[in-house]
Write a protein that holds these residues in place. Structure first.
Motif, PDB file in Angstrom:
ATOM      1  N   GLU A 161      -0.089  -1.091   1.989  1.00 27.16           N
ATOM      2  CA  GLU A 161      -1.460  -0.845   2.426  1.00 27.16           C
ATOM      3  C   GLU A 161      -2.281  -0.554   1.182  1.00 27.16           C
ATOM      4  O   GLU A 161      -2.210  -1.268   0.197  1.00 27.16           O
ATOM      5  N   GLU A 162      -3.028   0.540   1.189  1.00 20.25           N
ATOM      6  CA  GLU A 162      -3.827   0.869   0.007  1.00 20.25           C
ATOM      7  C   GLU A 162      -3.166   1.976  -0.816  1.00 20.25           C
ATOM      8  O   GLU A 162      -3.795   2.596  -1.650  1.00 20.25           O
ATOM      9  N   THR A 163      -1.896   2.232  -0.547  1.00 21.97           N
ATOM     10  CA  THR A 163      -1.208   3.274  -1.289  1.00 21.97           C
ATOM     11  C   THR A 163      -0.386   2.672  -2.408  1.00 21.97           C
ATOM     12  O   THR A 163       0.382   1.742  -2.176  1.00 21.97           O
ATOM     13  N   GLU A 164      -0.553   3.207  -3.598  1.00 23.47           N
ATOM     14  CA  GLU A 164       0.334   2.825  -4.692  1.00 23.47           C
ATOM     15  C   GLU A 164       1.331   3.958  -4.891  1.00 23.47           C
ATOM     16  O   GLU A 164       0.932   5.118  -4.987  1.00 23.47           O
ATOM     17  N   VAL A 165       2.585   3.614  -4.951  1.00 23.99           N
ATOM     18  CA  VAL A 165       3.607   4.629  -5.132  1.00 23.99           C
ATOM     19  C   VAL A 165       4.435   4.277  -6.358  1.00 23.99           C
ATOM     20  O   VAL A 165       4.878   3.138  -6.494  1.00 23.99           O
ATOM     21  N   ALA A 166       4.608   5.250  -7.249  1.00 23.54           N
ATOM     22  CA  ALA A 166       5.499   5.047  -8.380  1.00 23.54           C
ATOM     23  C   ALA A 166       6.864   5.566  -7.963  1.00 23.54           C
ATOM     24  O   ALA A 166       6.966   6.639  -7.383  1.00 23.54           O
ATOM     25  N   LEU A 167       7.894   4.794  -8.230  1.00 23.03           N
ATOM     26  CA  LEU A 167       9.226   5.298  -7.904  1.00 23.03           C
ATOM     27  C   LEU A 167      10.244   4.678  -8.842  1.00 23.03           C
ATOM     28  O   LEU A 167       9.989   3.629  -9.440  1.00 23.03           O
ATOM     29  N   GLU A 168      11.374   5.360  -8.999  1.00 17.64           N
ATOM     30  CA  GLU A 168      12.311   4.821  -9.960  1.00 17.64           C
ATOM     31  C   GLU A 168      13.104   3.678  -9.360  1.00 17.64           C
ATOM     32  O   GLU A 168      13.259   3.566  -8.143  1.00 17.64           O
ATOM     33  N   GLY A 169      13.594   2.810 -10.237  1.00 17.03           N
ATOM     34  CA  GLY A 169      14.254   1.595  -9.807  1.00 17.03           C
ATOM     35  C   GLY A 169      15.373   1.816  -8.808  1.00 17.03           C
ATOM     36  O   GLY A 169      15.555   1.042  -7.879  1.00 17.03           O
TER      37      GLY A 169
END
Ligand SMILES: Nc1nc2c(ncn2[C@@H]2O[C@H](COP(=O)(O)OP(=O)(O)O)[C@@H](O)[C@H]2O)c(=O)[nH]1
Ligand SMILES: [Mg+2]
Lengths: 648, 103
Positions: free
Chosen positions: B82-90
């Motif tokens: 959606e309009e959410t950007e999420v940073a997450l580890e591989g």
């Protein structure tokens, strides 16, 4: 009428604190990153004679607490049970919002759904049929803009809601999907441009363009039906114009070029604003590093030069040292009051001078820069860049937030470690904060001193402190039990900071400094004055003298400064600043004493918060460890610099 | 054109209700692949999420049936939903399996 309790609940960074500040007269810190609010904040308001208590809460993602700050909110919801929950949501993310709504419905507490950030949704072309949505979920839905306060009246009007959110035995996911279906929710950007659509539009645009050319050239030839259909569905010119070979060719070229154009189109169709681009650059490694260096040097210029050199020069050298103090010294007759106010440990000549003339200009410039950073949304991107570094210290990128906040005030930052997910992470972050993260005033004063010294001095001081953080972090991550949690962090969009909010936060922080820190400056000076009077100060200094003059090879007076440092680190730093400027310290001694002071024991306020968050035993261990460690590092640094004959 | 053209409601009902529905058979799409193998900036539908990452990503609105795209791999993954950007580890990103129509 009894007091009704209303809890503002929602995802992190949805705008709860902004709404809270509009609903109540109180200001809750509003920043553009998740984890600004780590404790319940209460305010009052009255609507139609009915008093309400409004609670601003830390953001949650579900009903399972993964970190301390989420637990704070869930405790309020589950144990305190407010009369009404206002779910403040980012209207751009309806699916995610409704998923949380579904979970909140499990609590069986009356609910009001507030789709915030209406301005941003509109800019992105996302519109929600509020009435249908309200009917589907069974509770009122309002739309607001948290920054301007638009739509706030609707929330006030709806505060007496008693409606429960309806869920008919479906799983949250099924429920959310069925509602999205009912409201005909058009998903934004990525979904609107499905592959086929993009193809069709690409073709249509190209064909449309060529059609005009063809009309212009007046060529008229036969055309295949498929492209005719495409054109007639997309191009208004198709009815009047004659189909032509050129159009066919254009369509073919369009179809052929499509795979090549696709990524380009996505880039174009997606947000093209500067903020968006900056947000992307800031989180990529290469561009992000450049931006970081620029940001740091700007900060250094602002705080180290403008604040610590120019402003301090004006206030301290010009106003205090040239006019104010000498004038008072002339006015006061020699005796007790002279000594008390303007003597060697005078409340005005030392306490107020340090507090107002040295530290205040520094924290003021720093707070402005810092509020700007907070509101822009840069910090979460910095967390992405530093994730790997923090992993080597048993933390993850999320730990950057408390660390950077520590630059504002270590005491507050120690509370912000709540956003970290495991006990081990919280402990490591707390130790690192107490050990090596200087608070704003101290940092500014350090910058001021080294900016006045040499570039090598800057590198040695910050380099040593940074390395020590890495070493201690690495060792702790190895010896402490427990584990590191996975890095997951929501990245908010880059937003242009509002000057009003920056000024508000800066003035709040300056006021906080004047209220909390200045009295301690005065108190500290008074204690020194008394100790000096009853000749205890000399005794105490004699006690630590072997360490200061022997091990660290610093002048005797530095011991006093270190004592001040325990009261407030910035007080101690201001003392060093004074000594460095008056030439009591050689440049090597400046570097060593600065390093020790930075690594030195946490200030009293931090010590109390430490006890609150980690318990007395751990706090004492941390304090003793840090004291011993900072002195050892200082001694080693001193030996090393002298041995290598480095000039700093 | 709505997304339901490509992800019809009927498919949703195929999910088993706990958010882990795997409806490859009905969809007739290619085998799911890990999100980490997805080309950049390409939307793909979530097929399932492995147990270790489930509760985490569920809370960000990432669950079977919704569309995600990878926006960056290094220094760590950034995905958009959606309009959410999420940073997450591989490690977490690879717990998410997606259908990629052009694979
Ligand atoms: N454009 C826009 N920004 C908003 C709106 N509401 C809040 N913000 C911004 O969103 C960020 C997060 O707000 P905050 O109140 O701290 O969120 P909280 O974490 O839910 O308390 C801040 O930078 C606000 O300025 C809104 O309606 N429109
Ligand atoms: Mg908040």
């Amino acid at each position: 009428m009894g007091l009704r309790k209303v809890a503002l609940v929602g995802h992190p960074n949805a705008g709860k604190s902004a709404i809270f500040s509009h609903l109540t007269a109180r200001y809750a810190a509003v920043s553009n990153y998740p984890g600004t609010t780590v404790d319940i904040f209460r305010g009052r308001t009255t609507v139609k004679g009915q008093p309400y208590e409004i609670l601003d809460t830390p953001g949650i993602n579900g009903l399972e607490a993964r970190s301390e700050d989420e637990r704070v909110t869930l405790d309020i919801l589950q144990k305190d049970r407010p009369d009404l929950i206002v779910q403040v949501a980012d209207g751009k993310n309806l699916r995610r919002t409704l998923y949380l709504t579904a979970r909140l419905a499990e609590l069986k507490i009356p609910l009001l759904l507030d789709l915030n950030m209406k301005d941003e949704s509109q800019r992105k072309g996302i519109s929600v049929d509020v009435e249908t949505l309200s009917r589907c979920i069974g509770v009122p839905v309002v739309e607001t803009v948290g920054t301007t306060g638009q739509g706030l009246q609707q929330i006030r009007d709806a505060l007496d809601t008693h409606a429960l959110c309806m869920r008919n035995g479906e799983t949250p996911i099924q429920w959310v999907e069925s509602i999205l279906h009912q409201v005909g929710y058009q998903e934004a950007a990525q979904e609107r441009w499905t592959t086929l659509e993009t193809t069709l539009w690409t073709v249509a645009i190209l064909v449309g363009a060529f059609f005009h050319l063809e009309n212009y050239f007046g060529a008229a030839l036969g055309w295949p039906t498929l492209y005719g259909w495409i054109i007639s569905s997309f191009s208004s010119t198709s009815q009047s114009a004659q189909p032509g070979l050129l159009a066919t060719a254009a369509a073919l070229v369009g179809g052929y070029l499509f795979p090549v154009l696709l990524p380009f189109l996505w880039a174009v169709r997606a947000d093209t604003s500067f903020n968006e681009k900056f947000g992307v650059w800031a989180r990529k490694f290469a561009t992000g590093s450049v931006i970081l260096v620029i940001a740091l040097s700007l900060l250094y210029q602002l705080v180290g030069n403008l604040g610590a050199q120019v402003f301090v020069g004006l206030l301290e050298t010009q106003l205090f040292a040239t006019y104010f103090i000498p004038w008072l010294q002339l006015l006061l007759p020699a005796g007790f009051f002279y000594d008390l106010l303007v003597g060697q440990y005078g409340v005005i000549s030392v306490g107020l001078t340090y507090g107002i003339a040295i530290v205040l200009p520094v924290v003021f410039t720093f707070f402005i820069a810092f509020s700007f950073l907070e509101d822009s949304g840069y910090l979460p991107r910095l967390a992405i860049l530093s994730d790997k570094l923090f992993r080597s210290m048993g933390l993850n990128g999320k730990a950057l937030l408390p660390m950077v906040l520590g630059l504002g005030c270590v005491t507050m930052a120690t509370m912000t470690t709540r956003i970290l997910n495991t006990k081990k992470e919280r402990l490591i972050a707390t130790v690192l904060l107490a050990l090596g993260v200087p608070c704003s005033a101290q940092l500014g004063v350090i910058m001021g001193i080294v900016a006045g010294a040499s570039p090598q001095a800057t590198v040695v001081v910050f380099g040593t402190v940074f390395t020590q953080l890495l070493v201690v972090g690495y060792v702790l991550s190895r010896i402490l039990p427990g584990h590191r949690s996975d890095f997951v962090l929501e990245i908010p969009p880059i937003r242009c900071p509002l000057w009003s909010n920056i000024l508000k936060k800066t003035s709040l922080r300056v006021r906080w400094f004047l209220k909390e820190a200045l009295p301690l400056f005065v108190l500290g000076t008074l204690i020194l004055f008394l100790l000096d009077r009853i000749a205890l100060l000399d005794r105490m200094i004699e006690l630590v003298e072997p360490v200061v003059t022997g091990i660290l090879q610093l002048p005797r007076e530095t011991a006093t400064v270190f004592l001040l440092g325990f009261l407030r680190r910035d007080y101690g730093a201001a003392g060093l600043f004074d000594m460095a400027r008056s030439g009591t310290l050689s440049s090597l001694q400046t570097v060593v004493s600065l390093t020790v002071m930075t690594l030195f024991v946490p200030c009293i306020a931090n010590f109390f918060v430490l006890i609150k968050e980690q318990g007395l035993k751990i706090s004492l261990v941390i304090t003793f460890f840090i004291t011993a460690y900072s002195v050892s590092v200082g001694a080693l640094l001193n030996l090393l610099l002298r041995f290598l004959e480095v000039t700093v | 054109m709505s997304r339901y053209l490509f992800c019809p409601r009927e498919r949703m009902s195929g999910s088993n209700g706990n958010g882990n529905g795997d409806y490859a058979q009905q969809s007739g799409e290619t085998h799911p692949l890990r999100l980490t193998y997805l080309p950049l900036e390409t939307p793909a539908r979530v097929a399932r999420i492995d147990a270790a990452g489930e509760s985490l990503v569920l809370n960000f609105g990432i669950y079977p049936g919704v569309s995600v795209q990878v926006r960056q791999r290094y220094p760590c993954y950034v995905i958009k939903c959606e309009e959410t950007e999420v940073a997450l580890e591989g490690r977490l990103a690879s717990q998410i399996w997606v259908y990629y129509p052009h694979a």
